[in-house]
Design a protein around this motif. Sequence first.
Motif, PDB file in Angstrom:
ATOM      1  N   LEU A 182       0.830  -1.203   0.000  1.00 22.11           N
ATOM      2  CA  LEU A 182       0.000   0.000   0.000  1.00 22.11           C
ATOM      3  C   LEU A 182       0.866   1.255   0.000  1.00 22.11           C
ATOM      4  CD1 LEU A 182      -2.758   1.278   0.089  1.00 22.11           C
ATOM      5  CD2 LEU A 182      -2.783   0.984   2.566  1.00 22.11           C
ATOM      6  N   LEU A 183       1.957   1.226   0.753  1.00 21.65           N
ATOM      7  CA  LEU A 183       2.880   2.354   0.748  1.00 21.65           C
ATOM      8  C   LEU A 183       3.447   2.584  -0.642  1.00 21.65           C
ATOM      9  CD1 LEU A 183       4.830   4.475   1.976  1.00 21.65           C
ATOM     10  CD2 LEU A 183       6.353   2.561   2.519  1.00 21.65           C
ATOM     11  N   ALA A 184       3.869   1.511  -1.317  1.00 23.77           N
ATOM     12  CA  ALA A 184       4.448   1.653  -2.649  1.00 23.77           C
ATOM     13  C   ALA A 184       3.430   2.219  -3.635  1.00 23.77           C
ATOM     14  CB  ALA A 184       4.966   0.296  -3.138  1.00 23.77           C
ATOM     15  N   ALA A 185       2.166   1.755  -3.540  1.00 26.76           N
ATOM     16  CA  ALA A 185       1.141   2.253  -4.451  1.00 26.76           C
ATOM     17  C   ALA A 185       0.897   3.740  -4.257  1.00 26.76           C
ATOM     18  CB  ALA A 185      -0.151   1.467  -4.253  1.00 26.76           C
ATOM     19  N   LEU A 186       0.849   4.186  -3.004  1.00 29.40           N
ATOM     20  CA  LEU A 186       0.616   5.609  -2.749  1.00 29.40           C
ATOM     21  C   LEU A 186       1.843   6.445  -3.088  1.00 29.40           C
ATOM     22  CD1 LEU A 186      -1.385   5.301   0.565  1.00 29.40           C
ATOM     23  CD2 LEU A 186      -2.250   6.067  -1.635  1.00 29.40           C
ATOM     24  N   ARG A 187       3.026   5.885  -2.860  1.00 29.94           N
ATOM     25  CA  ARG A 187       4.238   6.630  -3.224  1.00 29.94           C
ATOM     26  C   ARG A 187       4.319   6.834  -4.727  1.00 29.94           C
ATOM     27  NH1 ARG A 187       7.133   9.334  -5.031  1.00 29.94           N
ATOM     28  NH2 ARG A 187       9.342   9.772  -4.661  1.00 29.94           N
ATOM     29  N   ARG A 240       4.532  10.514  -8.160  1.00 23.62           N
ATOM     30  CA  ARG A 240       5.317  10.756  -9.368  1.00 23.62           C
ATOM     31  C   ARG A 240       4.684  11.836 -10.239  1.00 23.62           C
ATOM     32  NH1 ARG A 240       7.252   4.947 -11.705  1.00 23.62           N
ATOM     33  NH2 ARG A 240       8.821   6.301 -12.649  1.00 23.62           N
ATOM     34  N   ARG A 241       3.420  12.132  -9.978  1.00 20.75           N
ATOM     35  CA  ARG A 241       2.764  13.230 -10.695  1.00 20.75           C
ATOM     36  C   ARG A 241       3.183  14.551 -10.061  1.00 20.75           C
ATOM     37  NH1 ARG A 241      -3.440  10.844 -11.127  1.00 20.75           N
ATOM     38  NH2 ARG A 241      -2.882   8.891 -12.208  1.00 20.75           N
ATOM     39  N   PRO A 242       3.592  15.520 -10.856  1.00 21.67           N
ATOM     40  CA  PRO A 242       4.113  16.775 -10.282  1.00 21.67           C
ATOM     41  C   PRO A 242       3.126  17.479  -9.367  1.00 21.67           C
ATOM     42  CG  PRO A 242       4.667  16.620 -12.612  1.00 21.67           C
ATOM     43  CD  PRO A 242       3.733  15.488 -12.329  1.00 21.67           C
ATOM     44  N   GLY A 243       1.855  17.547  -9.759  1.00 22.33           N
ATOM     45  CA  GLY A 243       0.874  18.226  -8.924  1.00 22.33           C
ATOM     46  C   GLY A 243       0.663  17.533  -7.596  1.00 22.33           C
ATOM     47  N   VAL A 244       0.598  16.204  -7.626  1.00 19.95           N
ATOM     48  CA  VAL A 244       0.416  15.451  -6.380  1.00 19.95           C
ATOM     49  C   VAL A 244       1.637  15.594  -5.486  1.00 19.95           C
ATOM     50  CG1 VAL A 244       0.032  13.150  -5.430  1.00 19.95           C
ATOM     51  CG2 VAL A 244      -1.155  13.849  -7.523  1.00 19.95           C
ATOM     52  N   LEU A 291       9.902  12.129  -0.688  1.00 15.10           N
ATOM     53  CA  LEU A 291       9.749  13.444  -1.311  1.00 15.10           C
ATOM     54  C   LEU A 291      10.186  14.575  -0.397  1.00 15.10           C
ATOM     55  CD1 LEU A 291       6.253  13.089  -3.062  1.00 15.10           C
ATOM     56  CD2 LEU A 291       8.500  13.057  -4.136  1.00 15.10           C
ATOM     57  N   VAL A 292      10.203  14.350   0.903  1.00 16.79           N
ATOM     58  CA  VAL A 292      10.515  15.408   1.856  1.00 16.79           C
ATOM     59  C   VAL A 292      11.510  14.883   2.883  1.00 16.79           C
ATOM     60  CG1 VAL A 292       8.306  16.607   1.609  1.00 16.79           C
ATOM     61  CG2 VAL A 292       8.533  14.758   3.280  1.00 16.79           C
ATOM     62  N   PRO A 293      12.318  15.748   3.469  1.00 17.44           N
ATOM     63  CA  PRO A 293      13.185  15.317   4.573  1.00 17.44           C
ATOM     64  C   PRO A 293      12.361  15.096   5.835  1.00 17.44           C
ATOM     65  CG  PRO A 293      13.408  17.672   4.208  1.00 17.44           C
ATOM     66  CD  PRO A 293      12.539  17.164   3.099  1.00 17.44           C
ATOM     67  N   THR A 294      12.902  14.343   6.748  1.00 17.10           N
ATOM     68  CA  THR A 294      12.195  14.028   7.984  1.00 17.10           C
ATOM     69  C   THR A 294      12.965  14.573   9.184  1.00 17.10           C
ATOM     70  OG1 THR A 294      13.296  11.868   8.081  1.00 17.10           O
ATOM     71  CG2 THR A 294      11.129  11.967   7.036  1.00 17.10           C
ATOM     72  N   ALA A 295      12.217  14.845  10.254  1.00 16.62           N
ATOM     73  CA  ALA A 295      12.832  15.418  11.456  1.00 16.62           C
ATOM     74  C   ALA A 295      13.519  14.370  12.307  1.00 16.62           C
ATOM     75  CB  ALA A 295      11.779  16.142  12.280  1.00 16.62           C
ATOM     76  N   GLY A 296      13.213  13.093  12.113  1.00 19.55           N
ATOM     77  CA  GLY A 296      13.805  12.036  12.925  1.00 19.55           C
ATOM     78  C   GLY A 296      13.852  10.732  12.161  1.00 19.55           C
ATOM     79  N   VAL A 309       2.075   9.466   0.503  1.00 19.75           N
ATOM     80  CA  VAL A 309       2.509   9.841  -0.849  1.00 19.75           C
ATOM     81  C   VAL A 309       3.970  10.277  -0.838  1.00 19.75           C
ATOM     82  CG1 VAL A 309       2.108  11.455  -2.747  1.00 19.75           C
ATOM     83  CG2 VAL A 309       0.172  10.461  -1.537  1.00 19.75           C
ATOM     84  N   ALA A 310       4.394  10.928   0.239  1.00 23.18           N
ATOM     85  CA  ALA A 310       5.787  11.350   0.358  1.00 23.18           C
ATOM     86  C   ALA A 310       6.722  10.187   0.630  1.00 23.18           C
ATOM     87  CB  ALA A 310       5.930  12.400   1.449  1.00 23.18           C
TER      88      ALA A 310
END
Length: 240
Positions: free
Chosen positions: A13-18, A22-26, A152-157, A200-201
């Motif tokens: 499920l994680l892979a499907a949402l990630r 890949r779409r720029p807007g999402v 897609l984003v850095p994480t705090a931990g 998604v991230a």
Amino acid sequence: MRYADCAAADGRLLAALRHCGRRPGVAAAARTLSRTGEHGALWLAAGLAGAAADRERRGPWLRATAVVGAAHLASLGLKWTLRRPRPGPVPSTLGRPRSVPSILRRPGMGPSPAPPALRRPAVPDTAPERPAARADASPEARGAGPARLGPLVPTAGPYSFPSSHATSAAAAAVAYGALYPAGETAVAALAAAMCVSRLVAGVHYPTDVAAGIALGGLAARLGAPRTTAGRPRPRRRAAR
């Protein structure tokens, strides 16, 4: 269902949402929601804004904001206690399993063979040499295996369970929705979008987000004021 099956479903499920990212807007929306929800900043600011705008119920708004902050801190404490690592990069292509699922496999059946179409033919001893791959070729062409999609984003931990974004979002949706019923649907929709953005991230498993939602909702139910708690009391009529 065994733990291994649940973990496999969690990863699929994680892979499907990630892959939706890949779409720029999402991807842009997921980055924006993730950044604004870091450390519960969006929800804490919304609670303080509600306290400033609704002076008659400033106390309940401040208590609700404190509940959101406390729920966020509780999620951080659980993260550093349980220490579940964040998910790694997912494959760039979504493939189907080539073996029979364990739930359909009969006792003593053993591992299922690959279909004839997927079996590799024997390579003769005199096979021609492959040309050298170009430096700018894809990872598959260079023999480095399939490409993978990172976060897609850095994480705090480094830990992921439970999701602090989901915890603060769920707590805010319950606590602020009780104080402002007219905007309850909009707050809940924004909170849900923020929860999905973490998937998604590619920085949380679905079970991380589900646990965060449960923790935030429970904290808000236990500590947030009720809808009628902060209503101004009606003025008594002067005795004639």
